[in-house]
Design an enzyme around this catalytic site. Structure first.
Site, PDB file in Angstrom:
ATOM      1  N   PHE A   1       0.868  -1.180   0.000  1.00 53.12           N
ATOM      2  CA  PHE A   1       0.000   0.000   0.000  1.00 53.12           C
ATOM      3  C   PHE A   1       0.911   1.238   0.000  1.00 53.12           C
ATOM      4  CE2 PHE A   1      -2.107  -3.386   2.404  1.00 53.12           C
ATOM      5  CZ  PHE A   1      -3.305  -3.540   1.711  1.00 53.12           C
TER       6      PHE A   1
ATOM      7  N   ASP B   1       1.162  -1.190  -4.993  1.00 53.53           N
ATOM      8  CA  ASP B   1      -0.059  -0.380  -4.885  1.00 53.53           C
ATOM      9  C   ASP B   1      -0.978  -0.802  -6.021  1.00 53.53           C
ATOM     10  OD1 ASP B   1      -0.759   2.480  -3.287  1.00 53.53           O
ATOM     11  OD2 ASP B   1      -1.906   2.112  -5.121  1.00 53.53           O
TER      12      ASP B   1
ATOM     13  N   ASN C   1      -3.178  -5.797  -6.518  1.00 50.32           N
ATOM     14  CA  ASN C   1      -3.971  -5.814  -5.302  1.00 50.32           C
ATOM     15  C   ASN C   1      -3.138  -6.534  -4.231  1.00 50.32           C
ATOM     16  OD1 ASN C   1      -5.729  -6.799  -3.234  1.00 50.32           O
ATOM     17  ND2 ASN C   1      -7.457  -6.401  -4.600  1.00 50.32           N
TER      18      ASN C   1
ATOM     19  N   ASP D   1       0.543  -0.316   5.157  1.00 55.45           N
ATOM     20  CA  ASP D   1      -0.136   0.962   5.432  1.00 55.45           C
ATOM     21  C   ASP D   1      -1.394   1.056   4.581  1.00 55.45           C
ATOM     22  OD1 ASP D   1      -0.703   3.510   6.360  1.00 55.45           O
ATOM     23  OD2 ASP D   1       0.651   4.508   4.943  1.00 55.45           O
TER      24      ASP D   1
ATOM     25  N   CYS E   1      -5.285   3.395   9.961  1.00 55.47           N
ATOM     26  CA  CYS E   1      -5.727   4.801   9.977  1.00 55.47           C
ATOM     27  C   CYS E   1      -7.229   4.916  10.209  1.00 55.47           C
ATOM     28  CB  CYS E   1      -5.308   5.522   8.699  1.00 55.47           C
ATOM     29  SG  CYS E   1      -6.035   4.812   7.216  1.00 55.47           S
TER      30      CYS E   1
END
Ligand code: SAH
Length: 415
Positions: A241, A263, A291, A318, A358
């Protein structure tokens, strides 16, 4: 900034008396006095006179004790966003003073940075306003009606403080529609051609402020890039990511042997490779548009009697927030667990997993429990060697839990 909620005092503005008053129900005043700026419909006893959406109102408790002033919006679930415990006017001078105060916080805690978040909404007691600085270009987001209507005075304040080359608005946040606001995206002042060249911790980035993710970069990881890179010397690093490769590029500078970026977006990966080259790391960086779930699965699914061969010394995870709301948490946790399980299978013994979450709805305890559950299934034992949070230009106000969202850990694989 949020001093004691005073009565009509020295700085009393006569015009304030004319403001419509929102009276709160008994028991609803304390969190406002404590500094939380949101007032929901259900907390309101009554409005003393009609108020226009987007206008300032004064807020009082049921005994008529003054609590502050804020922006009113009958169309929003958050009917008042408190701006100040004092009788202020939301004019240019007010915004100048508040933005300068926020800037002082950044200068104290991120003294080296030239690109950072100047104002982070509730974190700076300016609910509905975000301002990011990319060198001499500013990006503004207004996600409440009251803030949106004050764009002209906010821009005037920004010109006074920063003399920016350009000011851009990135107003596509989904929260705007809850305030009755349409999407808006473009240059508000000055002119801008192409991406903005910035330095982040001394590395070069080209920021697409008009079209990139968020307002262009994930500024909230600025401090963590450096801290995770401390673990990367000589390492084979997987940055999953990756977006433009913030973690991977910092790791490369810190002496990583090899960095691989993942990514899902082809454009992002092309950008990441450009950044690797621009910073002089092209030979040690590779990247794939995939993916991450599928990629990790393909690396860890084995035929009977085959074993996964752990190849990585440092894996950074992340991912985006998998939770839009609390109801999505169980699904999100399954997703978090799956990527951790597979990443742990791919890490060498003694290697490090640096992992971030997050989602505001998943707190640090729940996040760690999820990683530990993956470690159990992978039969690996972890040593926690670092904990991470959002960079200090996204300040956490504990009285406003919504201001805390990014958390992370570094775990070494003991065995
Ligand atoms: N680490 C990055 C920020 C990551 S944000 C940085 O510091 O800049 C999350 C990123 O994950 C986005 O770039 C998004 O394109 C990507 N992404 C989201 N879902 C994905 C998936 N299933 N597989 C691969 N990438 C994904």
């Amino acid at each position: 900034m949020f001093g004691r909620a005073g009565c009509a005092g020295d700085n009393y503005l006569p015009s304030m008396q004319l403001l419509p008053t929102v009276l709160l129900k008994p028991g609803e005043a304390d969190r406002i006095v404590a500094g939380h700026p949101w007032i929901y419909h259900g907390s309101v006893l009554r409005l003393t006179q009609p108020a226009a959406d987007g206008e300032l109102v004064q807020v009082k408790d049921h005994r008529q004790r003054f609590l502050g002033v804020g922006f009113y919006n009958s169309r929003s679930k958050i009917v008042v966003r408190v701006l100040s415990p004092e009788r202020v006017d939301a004019d240019q001078a007010f915004f100048e003073q508040r933005i300068r105060a926020a800037l002082t916080v950044r200068q104290r805690h991120l003294p080296q940075a030239s690109s950072f978040r100047v104002v982070n909404a509730e974190s700076d007691f300016l609910s509905g306003l975000i301002i990011d600085k990319y060198e001499d270009v500013l990006v503004v987001q207004t996600s409440s009606l009251g803030m949106d209507q004050r764009k002209p005075v906010i821009l005037a304040a920004l010109h006074g403080i920063f003399s920016p080359r350009a000011i851009v608005e990135r107003n596509e946040a989904s929260s705007r529609k809850f305030e009755g606001l349409p999407d808006a995206n473009g240059i508000l002042a000055g002119s801008l051609e192409g991406p903005v060249a910035i330095k982040l911790n001394g590395l070069q980035f080209e920021v697409d402020v008009l079209g990139g993710h968020k307002t262009g970069l994930y500024l909230d990881q600025q401090v963590n890039y450096q801290r995770v890179a401390e673990l990367a010397k000589g390492a084979h690093v997987l940055d999953a990511f990756s977006f433009l490769g913030g973690f991977g590029l910092h790791a490369a500078r810190a002496g990583a042997a090899q960095v691989h970026l993942l990514d899902q977006s082809g454009d992002v990966i092309a950008g990441a490779l450009r950044h690797a080259a621009a910073n002089g790391f092209a030979e040690r960086c590779s990247a794939e548009a995939v993916n991450v779930f599928d990629w990790l699965k393909a690396q860890t699914v084995t035929k009977p009697h085959e074993k996964v061969i752990p190849r990585w010394d440092l894996i950074v995870l992340d991912p985006p927030s998998f939770t839009r709301n609390r109801a999505a948490v169980p699904d999100a946790l399954r997703g978090y667990k799956e990527i951790h399980l597979r990443a742990l299978k791919l890490l060498k013994t003694g290697g490090t997993l640096a992992t971030f979450c997050c989602s505001h709805h998943v707190n640090a305890g729940l996040f760690q429990d999820t990683v530990l559950s993956a470690a159990f299934d992978a039969r690996r034992i972890l040593r926690r060697v670092a904990t991470y949070s959002q960079s200090p230009d996204h300040p956490i106000i504990p009285m406003i839990p919504e201001t805390e969202y990014l958390k992370g850990f570094a775990f070494e694989v003991v065995r």
